[in-house]
Design a protein around this motif. Structure first.
Motif, PDB file in Angstrom:
ATOM      1  N   LYS A 176       0.838  -1.212   0.000  1.00  0.00           N
ATOM      2  CA  LYS A 176       0.000   0.000   0.000  1.00  0.00           C
ATOM      3  C   LYS A 176       0.864   1.251   0.000  1.00  0.00           C
ATOM      4  N   GLU A 177       1.900   1.264   0.812  1.00  0.00           N
ATOM      5  CA  GLU A 177       2.767   2.440   0.903  1.00  0.00           C
ATOM      6  C   GLU A 177       3.503   2.705  -0.409  1.00  0.00           C
ATOM      7  N   GLN A 178       3.789   1.655  -1.171  1.00  0.00           N
ATOM      8  CA  GLN A 178       4.563   1.814  -2.396  1.00  0.00           C
ATOM      9  C   GLN A 178       3.699   2.133  -3.612  1.00  0.00           C
ATOM     10  N   PHE A 179       2.481   1.549  -3.676  1.00  0.00           N
ATOM     11  CA  PHE A 179       1.733   1.608  -4.927  1.00  0.00           C
ATOM     12  C   PHE A 179       0.385   2.314  -4.859  1.00  0.00           C
ATOM     13  N   ILE A 180      -0.204   2.454  -3.692  1.00  0.00           N
ATOM     14  CA  ILE A 180      -1.549   3.020  -3.606  1.00  0.00           C
ATOM     15  C   ILE A 180      -1.452   4.497  -3.229  1.00  0.00           C
ATOM     16  N   SER A 181      -2.054   5.346  -4.044  1.00  0.00           N
ATOM     17  CA  SER A 181      -1.971   6.787  -3.809  1.00  0.00           C
ATOM     18  C   SER A 181      -2.663   7.167  -2.507  1.00  0.00           C
ATOM     19  N   GLU A 182      -2.236   8.274  -1.931  1.00  0.00           N
ATOM     20  CA  GLU A 182      -2.840   8.758  -0.691  1.00  0.00           C
ATOM     21  C   GLU A 182      -4.329   9.021  -0.867  1.00  0.00           C
ATOM     22  N   SER A 183      -4.708   9.457  -2.047  1.00  0.00           N
ATOM     23  CA  SER A 183      -6.118   9.714  -2.325  1.00  0.00           C
ATOM     24  C   SER A 183      -6.949   8.439  -2.196  1.00  0.00           C
ATOM     25  N   TYR A 184      -6.477   7.348  -2.807  1.00  0.00           N
ATOM     26  CA  TYR A 184      -7.199   6.079  -2.709  1.00  0.00           C
ATOM     27  C   TYR A 184      -7.171   5.543  -1.282  1.00  0.00           C
ATOM     28  N   VAL A 185      -6.057   5.713  -0.597  1.00  0.00           N
ATOM     29  CA  VAL A 185      -5.968   5.262   0.794  1.00  0.00           C
ATOM     30  C   VAL A 185      -7.023   5.965   1.643  1.00  0.00           C
ATOM     31  N   GLN A 186      -7.182   7.269   1.443  1.00  0.00           N
ATOM     32  CA  GLN A 186      -8.174   8.012   2.221  1.00  0.00           C
ATOM     33  C   GLN A 186      -9.597   7.571   1.869  1.00  0.00           C
ATOM     34  N   GLU A 187      -9.852   7.274   0.611  1.00  0.00           N
ATOM     35  CA  GLU A 187     -11.176   6.780   0.236  1.00  0.00           C
ATOM     36  C   GLU A 187     -11.454   5.453   0.937  1.00  0.00           C
ATOM     37  N   SER A 243     -12.194   5.895   4.609  1.00  0.00           N
ATOM     38  CA  SER A 243     -13.550   6.399   4.872  1.00  0.00           C
ATOM     39  C   SER A 243     -14.573   5.271   4.795  1.00  0.00           C
ATOM     40  N   ILE A 244     -14.334   4.285   3.931  1.00  0.00           N
ATOM     41  CA  ILE A 244     -15.241   3.136   3.840  1.00  0.00           C
ATOM     42  C   ILE A 244     -15.065   2.229   5.052  1.00  0.00           C
ATOM     43  N   ALA A 245     -13.806   2.048   5.484  1.00  0.00           N
ATOM     44  CA  ALA A 245     -13.551   1.238   6.677  1.00  0.00           C
ATOM     45  C   ALA A 245     -14.254   1.827   7.900  1.00  0.00           C
ATOM     46  N   ALA A 246     -14.386   3.131   7.930  1.00  0.00           N
ATOM     47  CA  ALA A 246     -14.989   3.805   9.083  1.00  0.00           C
ATOM     48  C   ALA A 246     -16.478   3.529   9.217  1.00  0.00           C
ATOM     49  N   ILE A 247     -17.112   3.068   8.145  1.00  0.00           N
ATOM     50  CA  ILE A 247     -18.566   2.858   8.200  1.00  0.00           C
ATOM     51  C   ILE A 247     -18.944   1.379   8.098  1.00  0.00           C
ATOM     52  N   CYS A 248     -17.943   0.485   8.144  1.00  0.00           N
ATOM     53  CA  CYS A 248     -18.276  -0.937   8.052  1.00  0.00           C
ATOM     54  C   CYS A 248     -17.478  -1.720   9.089  1.00  0.00           C
ATOM     55  N   ASP A 249     -17.539  -3.037   9.026  1.00  0.00           N
ATOM     56  CA  ASP A 249     -16.938  -3.891  10.042  1.00  0.00           C
ATOM     57  C   ASP A 249     -15.529  -4.360   9.685  1.00  0.00           C
ATOM     58  N   PHE A 250     -14.942  -3.792   8.643  1.00  0.00           N
ATOM     59  CA  PHE A 250     -13.663  -4.301   8.162  1.00  0.00           C
ATOM     60  C   PHE A 250     -12.590  -3.224   8.212  1.00  0.00           C
ATOM     61  N   SER A 251     -11.347  -3.681   8.296  1.00  0.00           N
ATOM     62  CA  SER A 251     -10.224  -2.759   8.406  1.00  0.00           C
ATOM     63  C   SER A 251      -9.856  -2.181   7.041  1.00  0.00           C
ATOM     64  N   GLU A 252      -9.047  -1.145   7.090  1.00  0.00           N
ATOM     65  CA  GLU A 252      -8.533  -0.526   5.871  1.00  0.00           C
ATOM     66  C   GLU A 252      -7.820  -1.553   4.993  1.00  0.00           C
TER      67      GLU A 252
END
Length: 316
Positions: free
Chosen positions: A51-62, A65-74
């Protein structure tokens, strides 16, 4: 089917706030994806470094935000978004693009093994907008921030089909995130084609790319280390789940219905497009719904009008 607006003008952690109404659906979908990773739990061991190498900060934040409303981790949600790259054996798909004399129609069956039909039931259309105007549209599911099928009105449409090769996988951006990047940022068929042909990839795939001119329809065949682009002199082009241009020692799992039926679906769709006039969305759906094209695991049937951006979606 209701279309949900993803407002790209908002901060990434606010773009999916409308999914607060779909917590149940997200939980069921993520659990469904993760169930299929049984035996492939190793992916979690390196997911943070990846994640740190390939996933943009924008996608990480998206994703956060989904993890915050469901039962699963980022990280669990990210792994679910890597589904194709890890478990492409579950995907099939038949797709074609056809020029009707005035417009390009881009059609596809999404074939994906799933339990309890939830991928069909929870399908959604997402309209990604800036300044109140559509940038592109996709067909997907709540909690899935990447793209497997999308259209950029008056520019191009692109869909992903699964395929297997003997090439060694690479470490790169997930294909669903790459497709979203291209739909969001490329401004022409040619620009999208060049990026899809040359961007490093994790594993094998077939991409149907269509534009707004009669000759703008290609299948881009990719392996991690090899690329070939197939065009068509006819008014249409078809793709299923096998390479037509690239030499491939691995013909796939002989027990896989996706591989076993690929040539038959390709031949049937080709014959139907040769024999019948296809001028509108319903004509495309007739091809997709032919008994020798549709599969028992077909969850979505869609037709994109590349000129208008209109999507006709049937969930089976």
């Amino acid at each position: 089917m209701k279309t949900h607006v993803v407002n790209l003008d908002l901060p990434p952690n606010e773009r999916w706030s409308f999914l607060n109404a779909y917590t149940k659906e997200i939980n069921e979908l993520i659990q469904c994806y993760l169930n299929d990773f049984t035996g492939a739990e190793f992916i979690f061991e390196g997911i943070t470094a990846y994640k740190e190498q390939f996933i943009s900060e924008s996608y990480v934040q998206e994703i956060q935000s989904i993890a915050a409303i469901c039962d699963f981790s980022e990280n669990e949600i990210l792994v679910a978004n890597l589904y194709y790259d890890v478990l492409k054996l579950y995907f099939g798909c038949t797709a074609f693009a056809t020029w009707n004399g005035n417009e390009m129609l881009h059609a596809r069956n999404l074939d994906w093994h799933t339990d309890q039909n939830i991928l069909s039931t929870y399908s959604m259309i997402f309209d990604y907008q800036r300044n109140g105007k559509t940038v592109f549209k996709s067909v997907g599911w709540p909690g899935f921030v990447g793209v497997l099928s999308g259209v950029k009105p008056q520019k191009f449409a692109v869909t992903l089909n699964a395929v297997l090769s003997s090439d060694t996988p690479e470490i790169a951006l997930p294909i669903s995130f790459l497709l979203r990047d291209i739909l969001e940022n490329c401004e022409s068929f040619l620009e999208a084609k060049t990026r899809l042909e040359n961007t490093p990839i994790i594993c094998d795939y077939l991409l149907l790319l269509s534009g707004t001119k009669s000759n703008e329809k290609v299948v881009i065949e990719r392996m991690p280390k090899r690329t070939s682009t197939r065009a068509s002199e006819e008014d249409f082009i078809v793709v299923t789940n096998d390479y037509k241009e690239l030499q491939n020692e691995n013909t796939g799992n002989s027990n896989s219905i996706l591989q076993a039926t690929s040539c038959g679906r390709f031949d049937t769709a080709t014959e139907l497009l040769q024999k019948h006039e296809v001028v509108e969305e319903l004509d495309c759906l007739e091809v997709l719904q032919n008994e020798n094209v549709i599969m028992g695991i077909t969850v979505q049937q869609m037709v994109f009008n590349v000129h208008t951006g209109k999507i006709k979606l049937v969930c089976t």
